[in-house]
Design a protein around this motif. Structure first.
Motif: not given
Length: 343
Positions: A10-13, A185-186, A232-233
């Motif tokens: 998973l990535t974020v911008s 949301a991540v 990142f729980t």
């Protein structure tokens, strides 16, 4: 390509970390290392400013490199440096609390001794416990990443102490809704609201029942992994789109049809599409995002050829993969791989 889970890829911008990068630049000036930001970005494979997505491993590497080089465990996000060893002391103090609410109270008192520009308040009302980040007399400029990180640190440490990701009643952030709002949301298991009076994190009091039980060995492992295990729980259950992504990730080449995916999530296809629209995405958008992030991770790992990556992602040819990747990222696979090598 090894089978990957959502949390692997998973990535974020890139704009999500923009405030943090500016803080890191100031942090380098403050500690006398003008190359701190550049070195940290290079170590994390983020030296190319046109790289639009940032992975979990890259965020962890960036933090660890910057914290070690600067001696500031909050990497320039607050006006006063947080010296090395502070987070270990915080975690030890919280672990020695008899209950989770008591641990959260110790979290607030710890930070109120260290922060000059903000104060943490803890209040209880209607069976809810709220942690608020309140500016002191002179209101500082809001660092969006800093506010998120402080709330996530509280949530992550409590979740670790509890041995599970704690559910959250509400999250509010004291700044306008940014273009990268979907990235939250991540990190948080509930939708985030913006323009709040203060940045705050609210728990249902009954969900904080139970004691604290963690060993010295577990504490050391948690610190060595920082900030991975407290930022990142738990990713898969935060939204329907992340649940869908997790299911698709278990079905290489990540192209399961809509009816199969909807059935796996216990939804009708129409309901799934409607829920995805409410999260400002689509079925195709989730599939493209997963394959984009898996491709980025594989390109940065440099263990496979572009041809092998395109095949593992279900593309009929490398040319089709190149076109799709450029549409997703604005870059070619070769440019991403060259940037990772510092070329």
């Amino acid at each position: 390509m090894p089978q990957l889970t959502t949390s692997d890829s998973l990535t974020v911008s890139r704009p999500f970390i923009a405030d943090w990068l500016r803080a890191l630049d100031r942090c380098g000036d403050r500690c006398g290392d003008k190359h701190l930001l550049q070195t940290a970005l290079q170590q994390a494979g983020l030296s190319d400013p046109q790289l639009g997505r940032v992975g979990r491993d890259q965020i962890v590497t960036l933090y660890q490199q910057a914290a070690t080089s600067s001696g500031d465990e909050m990497t320039g996000l607050w006006s006063r440096p947080i010296r090395s060893g502070a987070l270990k002391h915080l975690l030890t103090t919280m672990r020695d609390a008899s209950t989770l609410p008591a641990a959260l109270y110790r979290f607030t008192t710890f930070w109120n001794l260290l922060l000059d520009d903000y104060q943490l308040d803890l209040s209880e009302e209607d069976q809810k416990l709220r942690l608020s980040l309140r500016p002191r007399a002179s209101a500082p400029t809001v660092n969006r990443f800093g506010h998120m990180l402080m709330l996530k640190l509280a949530h992550g440490l409590l979740s670790w102490l509890a041995g599970r990701e704690l559910q959250v009643a509400a999250v509010g952030l004291a700044f306008p809704r940014p273009d990268f709002a979907a990235d939250y949301a991540v990190l948080f298991p509930v939708p985030v609201s913006f323009n709040a009076k203060t940045s705050c994190l609210t728990f249902h009091s009954d969900l904080l029942a139970g004691g604290v039980l963690r060993s010295d060995a577990e504490l050391l492992e948690f610190l060595q992994n920082a900030p991975r295990d407290w930022i990142f729980t738990g990713l898969q259950g935060h939204s329907v789109s992340l649940q869908l992504r997790a299911f698709l990730a278990s079905k290489p080449p990540f192209d399961a049809p809509l009816p199969e995916c909807a059935a796996a999530l216990g939804l009708e296809p129409r309901t799934l599409m409607r829920r995805l629209r409410s999260e400002a995405t689509s079925f195709q958008g989730v599939k493209d995002g997963l394959r984009r992030d898996l491709a980025l991770r594989a390109l940065l790992a440099r263990t496979q050829s572009v041809e092998e990556i395109s095949q593992d992602l279900g593309f009929s040819s490398s040319a089709n993969f190149h076109r799709a990747f450029r549409r997703w990222t604005g870059r070619t696979p070769g440019q991403i791989r060259a940037a990772a090598l510092g070329i």
